[in-house]
Design a protein around this motif. Structure first.
Motif, PDB file in Angstrom:
ATOM      1  N   LEU A  50      11.273  26.635   9.446  1.00  0.00           N
ATOM      2  CA  LEU A  50      10.772  25.808   8.353  1.00  0.00           C
ATOM      3  C   LEU A  50      10.252  26.787   7.325  1.00  0.00           C
ATOM      4  O   LEU A  50       9.410  27.616   7.632  1.00  0.00           O
ATOM      5  CB  LEU A  50       9.654  24.916   8.896  1.00  0.00           C
ATOM      6  N   ASP A  51      10.782  26.713   6.116  1.00  0.00           N
ATOM      7  CA  ASP A  51      10.519  27.816   5.199  1.00  0.00           C
ATOM      8  C   ASP A  51      10.081  27.322   3.819  1.00  0.00           C
ATOM      9  O   ASP A  51      10.799  27.473   2.838  1.00  0.00           O
ATOM     10  CB  ASP A  51      11.786  28.675   5.096  1.00  0.00           C
ATOM     11  N   GLY A  52       8.912  26.691   3.785  1.00  0.00           N
ATOM     12  CA  GLY A  52       8.390  26.257   2.500  1.00  0.00           C
ATOM     13  C   GLY A  52       8.809  24.839   2.153  1.00  0.00           C
ATOM     14  O   GLY A  52       9.669  24.620   1.312  1.00  0.00           O
ATOM     15  N   VAL A  53       8.206  23.866   2.842  1.00  0.00           N
ATOM     16  CA  VAL A  53       8.557  22.465   2.643  1.00  0.00           C
ATOM     17  C   VAL A  53       7.356  21.710   2.073  1.00  0.00           C
ATOM     18  O   VAL A  53       6.257  21.836   2.590  1.00  0.00           O
ATOM     19  CB  VAL A  53       9.003  21.852   3.991  1.00  0.00           C
ATOM     20  N   SER A  54       7.570  20.967   0.995  1.00  0.00           N
ATOM     21  CA  SER A  54       6.491  20.180   0.388  1.00  0.00           C
ATOM     22  C   SER A  54       6.957  18.743   0.180  1.00  0.00           C
ATOM     23  O   SER A  54       8.058  18.521  -0.328  1.00  0.00           O
ATOM     24  CB  SER A  54       6.109  20.743  -0.978  1.00  0.00           C
ATOM     25  N   PHE A  55       6.117  17.798   0.595  1.00  0.00           N
ATOM     26  CA  PHE A  55       6.421  16.385   0.316  1.00  0.00           C
ATOM     27  C   PHE A  55       5.191  15.542   0.607  1.00  0.00           C
ATOM     28  O   PHE A  55       4.232  16.024   1.207  1.00  0.00           O
ATOM     29  CB  PHE A  55       7.604  15.903   1.150  1.00  0.00           C
ATOM     30  N   GLN A  56       5.242  14.300   0.167  1.00  0.00           N
ATOM     31  CA  GLN A  56       4.175  13.360   0.477  1.00  0.00           C
ATOM     32  C   GLN A  56       4.717  12.256   1.351  1.00  0.00           C
ATOM     33  O   GLN A  56       5.845  11.815   1.175  1.00  0.00           O
ATOM     34  CB  GLN A  56       3.644  12.721  -0.809  1.00  0.00           C
TER      35      GLN A  56
ATOM     36  N   ASN B 211       0.826  -1.211   0.000  1.00  0.00           N
ATOM     37  CA  ASN B 211       0.000   0.000   0.000  1.00  0.00           C
ATOM     38  C   ASN B 211       0.861   1.263   0.000  1.00  0.00           C
ATOM     39  O   ASN B 211       0.450   2.308   0.449  1.00  0.00           O
ATOM     40  CB  ASN B 211      -0.939  -0.002   1.206  1.00  0.00           C
ATOM     41  N   SER B 212       2.078   1.138  -0.510  1.00  0.00           N
ATOM     42  CA  SER B 212       3.002   2.263  -0.424  1.00  0.00           C
ATOM     43  C   SER B 212       2.563   3.441  -1.294  1.00  0.00           C
ATOM     44  O   SER B 212       3.126   4.510  -1.205  1.00  0.00           O
ATOM     45  CB  SER B 212       4.408   1.820  -0.818  1.00  0.00           C
ATOM     46  N   ASN B 213       1.574   3.240  -2.118  1.00  0.00           N
ATOM     47  CA  ASN B 213       1.153   4.351  -2.960  1.00  0.00           C
ATOM     48  C   ASN B 213       0.059   5.204  -2.331  1.00  0.00           C
ATOM     49  O   ASN B 213      -0.243   6.273  -2.835  1.00  0.00           O
ATOM     50  CB  ASN B 213       0.707   3.845  -4.323  1.00  0.00           C
ATOM     51  N   HIS B 214      -0.526   4.725  -1.252  1.00  0.00           N
ATOM     52  CA  HIS B 214      -1.549   5.529  -0.596  1.00  0.00           C
ATOM     53  C   HIS B 214      -0.899   6.674   0.156  1.00  0.00           C
ATOM     54  O   HIS B 214      -0.033   6.445   1.002  1.00  0.00           O
ATOM     55  CB  HIS B 214      -2.358   4.673   0.373  1.00  0.00           C
ATOM     56  N   VAL B 215      -1.294   7.866  -0.173  1.00  0.00           N
ATOM     57  CA  VAL B 215      -0.723   9.024   0.503  1.00  0.00           C
ATOM     58  C   VAL B 215      -1.370   9.169   1.871  1.00  0.00           C
ATOM     59  O   VAL B 215      -2.588   9.246   1.992  1.00  0.00           O
ATOM     60  CB  VAL B 215      -0.940  10.297  -0.335  1.00  0.00           C
ATOM     61  N   LEU B 216      -0.546   9.153   2.906  1.00  0.00           N
ATOM     62  CA  LEU B 216      -1.062   9.303   4.265  1.00  0.00           C
ATOM     63  C   LEU B 216      -1.083  10.781   4.631  1.00  0.00           C
ATOM     64  O   LEU B 216      -1.998  11.274   5.260  1.00  0.00           O
ATOM     65  CB  LEU B 216      -0.169   8.537   5.237  1.00  0.00           C
TER      66      LEU B 216
ATOM     67  N   TYR C 155      -3.690  15.264   6.554  1.00  0.00           N
ATOM     68  CA  TYR C 155      -3.491  13.906   7.039  1.00  0.00           C
ATOM     69  C   TYR C 155      -4.749  13.112   6.731  1.00  0.00           C
ATOM     70  O   TYR C 155      -5.824  13.469   7.198  1.00  0.00           O
ATOM     71  CB  TYR C 155      -3.219  13.924   8.545  1.00  0.00           C
ATOM     72  N   ARG C 156      -4.628  12.086   5.939  1.00  0.00           N
ATOM     73  CA  ARG C 156      -5.795  11.361   5.429  1.00  0.00           C
ATOM     74  C   ARG C 156      -6.843  12.331   4.901  1.00  0.00           C
ATOM     75  O   ARG C 156      -8.037  12.225   5.204  1.00  0.00           O
ATOM     76  CB  ARG C 156      -6.426  10.490   6.520  1.00  0.00           C
ATOM     77  N   GLY C 157      -6.380  13.335   4.172  1.00  0.00           N
ATOM     78  CA  GLY C 157      -7.297  14.283   3.535  1.00  0.00           C
ATOM     79  C   GLY C 157      -7.808  15.399   4.418  1.00  0.00           C
ATOM     80  O   GLY C 157      -8.513  16.291   3.964  1.00  0.00           O
ATOM     81  N   LYS C 158      -7.443  15.357   5.725  1.00  0.00           N
ATOM     82  CA  LYS C 158      -7.955  16.411   6.611  1.00  0.00           C
ATOM     83  C   LYS C 158      -6.807  17.269   7.130  1.00  0.00           C
ATOM     84  O   LYS C 158      -5.709  16.772   7.397  1.00  0.00           O
ATOM     85  CB  LYS C 158      -8.682  15.789   7.806  1.00  0.00           C
TER      86      LYS C 158
ATOM     87  N   ARG D 241      12.668   6.158   1.815  1.00  0.00           N
ATOM     88  CA  ARG D 241      13.020   7.380   1.096  1.00  0.00           C
ATOM     89  C   ARG D 241      13.645   8.347   2.081  1.00  0.00           C
ATOM     90  O   ARG D 241      13.433   8.237   3.285  1.00  0.00           O
ATOM     91  CB  ARG D 241      11.772   8.023   0.492  1.00  0.00           C
ATOM     92  N   ILE D 242      14.388   9.334   1.566  1.00  0.00           N
ATOM     93  CA  ILE D 242      15.064  10.297   2.448  1.00  0.00           C
ATOM     94  C   ILE D 242      14.841  11.727   1.948  1.00  0.00           C
ATOM     95  O   ILE D 242      14.901  11.992   0.744  1.00  0.00           O
ATOM     96  CB  ILE D 242      16.585  10.011   2.529  1.00  0.00           C
TER      97      ILE D 242
END
Lengths: 336, 325
Positions: free
Chosen positions: B29-35, B4-9, B72-75, B222-223
């Motif tokens: 923290l100055d503008g961080v984006s990731f999944q 299920n590694s493709n489900h974005v948590l 987080y889970r869409g919320k 991943r890192i």
């Protein structure tokens, strides 16, 4: 072996007499350092590595500490027989020290340059200004940027890496440094700054031929910079040799365990779990003559619980203390 | 990796956390984006002041964000009403660096582990004893020691208790903030194995924050590499360690002292300079004053984080010419 020996620790035993019992912190350590080389004392908390180093410089708190037995020769003189005045001629003169947290070793209320200048003024009859200028030159030598400005700042105004450089400068301010004892010198630093400090120590060593006794828990640092290493566990040396011998041809199960506790070990590529040493370090107060690693060792047999192993010598440098060594090269291990 | 590694948590977008210290803004923290994907271990590595701990705390809403969004889970945990927030708190958890300061010295282990159950009124109080015993067992502490105080345990055991506490409410996601950094290496190895076992058994997701590259490399799928409040590189572990692209990642990998004698001496060829202060970060790319490959553009403009191959993102002008796949 004996030529150029600068420091020789022979059969050192140190105990701490505490209200809760006698802690036998170091038991029978033998260690020699030759001019210009880097020797590492490596092990985990409480193994006795720092206590051994403090014994050399007479910095053990006596009491509760007591040197029970042993001799420490620096340049052929037994420093354990030194009086306080002779000790002052050694400590900070022939033997410099760098500690883990430079903030606690530097005086917070004096400027960096003045603190280093003081060292010069102890050793030379020179004026304040001249000494300050020498301090600035030394800060430049340890590659502190803008040394003129930094010399006029207080320790809190410097970064951790710069403070450690200032400590190194201070250790070098004496007229004839022979040995630097570096007690976890890079443990509090970030990894890129650690690389800088290790690099600086190596360069200075090449320049002025000073020997370094490196006290550390970090096997990676040992592998990168030391010439020889002694692995300690619960007050005892368990294995000793050149870095190549200790890292590639180790015999003691603890050395094996320590190297395999590191997730960065190249043997772990693709592995899912680490080979961890089970259990915890024994209470040093309750140890008798058994091998202190017995309760965690996978090779343990009855004998280990009664007798600390005799020394086994493999080469001029390589020795270990174990009845049932791990046998990287099986034939050697069974010869005995 | 998991199926299920493709489900974005968790989805983090342009997240900012700024603090004010002595009247000056600290861009922690100055503008961080990731999944973050379900069932993965995402490592976060970087040196002091890079914002890695602030990141871990902000996504759990332990710090107030300054800008950007977390889902987080869409919320969005920052806009949850009381009951939903409580449910978010139950699903997420944290293990801290220093077990001596993160366990209340005046409470017995039993009380420490009981508290989350009480706060969240989870299950029947009659079952709490069994639950505490079983989680202690799972984390390697004999249940008969539950009436002891934290100081009666060794460092490794204390951290096991910290881990047990983080599991009391059956979370899905745990932030491990330098969870093994204060431990001796032989104990660190034991706790790392424990964390990996628990992750598999309970199907957990970890954000694994550490300054120790060896540890992060070993545990992570991943890192993220951070420098001064931003992500400079993101990649699957094998790619990041095998083919590091950002000059900072390259320097970090090189500076890390390994026990591999083949690399002897190489980790002491240094990157110059200190990490700049997050109060006055350098203009342009924050790494530019220390970067061995710096160009004029780097001093003027911060490079965007851009995908250079599948799942491999780099914020560096050296790679801006290349197209993403």
């Amino acid at each position: 072996m004996n030529e150029n020996v600068l420091l020789s620790i022979e059969n050192l035993h140190v105990s701490f007499y505490t209200l809760r019992g006698v802690v036998r912190a170091v038991r029978g350590l033998n260690l020699q350092i030759r001019t210009g080389e880097t020797v590492a004392l490596v092990g985990e908390s409480g193994c006795g590595k720092s206590v051994s180093a403090h014994a050399v410089t007479g910095l053990l708190p006596v009491p509760p500490a007591k040197i029970e037995e042993g001799k420490i020769f620096f340049d052929g003189q037994d420093v354990l027989q030194f009086n306080e005045k002779q000790m002052r001629g050694l400590r900070g003169v022939r033997v410099g020290m760098i500690f883990q947290e430079p903030m606690t070793s530097l005086n917070p209320v004096f400027k960096i340059g003045d603190q280093i200048a003081d060292v010069f003024r102890v050793h030379h009859r020179i004026g304040k200004q001249k000494a300050f200028q020498m301090a600035v030159d030394l800060l430049d030598k340890v590659k502190i940027p803008e040394p003129e400005r930094r010399a006029r700042e207080y320790p809190f105004q410097l970064s951790g890496g710069m403070r450690q450089r200032a400590m190194i400068a201070m250790a070098l301010a004496s007229p004839k440094p022979g040995l630097i004892i570096a007690d976890e010198p890079t443990t509090a630093l970030d990894v890129t700054i650690q690389a800088q400090i290790l690099h600086l120590l190596k360069e200075l060593q090449k320049d002025i031929g000073v020997a370094v006794l490196l006290i550390t828990h970090d096997m990676g640092v040992v592998a990168q910079v030391a010439d020889r290493a002694t692995v300690m566990y619960a007050g005892r040396a368990v294995e000793q040799g050149t870095v190549e011998e200790v890292f590639s041809d180790y015999r003691h199960p603890y050395t094996h365990g320590l190297l395999h506790s590191l997730p960065g070990n190249p043997e772990y590529r693709g592995a899912k779990r680490l080979i961890a040493i089970p259990g915890t370090v024994p209470d040093l107060r309750s140890l008798g003559n058994e091998c202190p690693f017995a309760n965690r060792c996978s090779h343990v047999k009855d004998r280990c619980w009664h007798e600390f192993p005799e020394e086994t010598t493999l080469t001029a440098e390589h020795r270990f203390w174990c009845w049932y060594p791990t046998n990287l090269k099986a034939e050697d291990a069974h010869e005995r | 990796m998991n199926d299920n590694s493709n489900h974005v948590l968790m989805e983090v977008q342009d997240l900012k956390t700024w603090f004010t210290v002595n009247g000056e803004k600290v861009l922690a923290l100055d503008g961080v984006s990731f999944q973050l994907r379900e069932g993965e271990i995402l490592g976060v590595v970087g040196e002091s002041g890079c914002g890695k701990s602030t990141l871990g705390r902000t996504i759990l809403r332990l710090e107030q964000k300054t800008g950007g969004s977390v889902l987080y889970r869409g919320k969005d945990p920052f806009s949850l009403a009381k009951d939903d927030l409580k449910s978010f708190r139950r699903q997420t958890s944290m293990v801290f660096q220093d077990p001596s300061s993160s366990l209340n010295p005046r409470k017995r282990v039993d009380q420490i582990l009981r508290q989350p159950l009480r706060v969240h009124s989870l299950g029947e109080p009659a079952e709490w004893n069994d639950r505490i015993n079983s989680i202690l067992q799972e984390t390697g502490i004999a249940p008969q020691y539950r009436n002891r105080y934290p100081h009666q345990f060794s460092g490794g055991q204390k951290q096991r208790i910290g881990v047990a506490r983080s599991l009391m409410l059956d979370p899905d996601f745990i932030v491990m903030d330098e969870a093994v950094s204060a431990l001796d290496v032989s104990i660190q190895a034991q706790i790392l194995n424990l964390l990996l076992d628990l992750k598999d058994k309970r199907n957990l997701t970890y954000l694994f924050i550490s300054h120790d590259l060896g540890v992060v490399e070993f545990v992570s799928d991943r890192i993220l590499v951070m420098y001064l409040g931003r992500i400079v590189e993101e990649a699957p572990t094998v790619i990041l360690t095998g083919k590091p692209s950002h000059p900072y990642t390259q320097a970090l990998l090189k500076a890390f002292p390994t026990t591999d004698l083949a690399t002897r001496g190489s980790s002491i060829s240094p990157l110059e300079g200190d990490v700049p202060s997050p109060i006055h970060p350098p203009s342009g790319c924050h790494f530019s004053p220390r970067c061995p490959q710096v160009m004029d553009r780097c001093r003027e403009e911060y490079p965007p984080l851009r995908e250079i191959e599948n799942g491999h993102r780099v914020a560096c002008w050296l790679y801006q010419g290349k197209t993403s796949h």
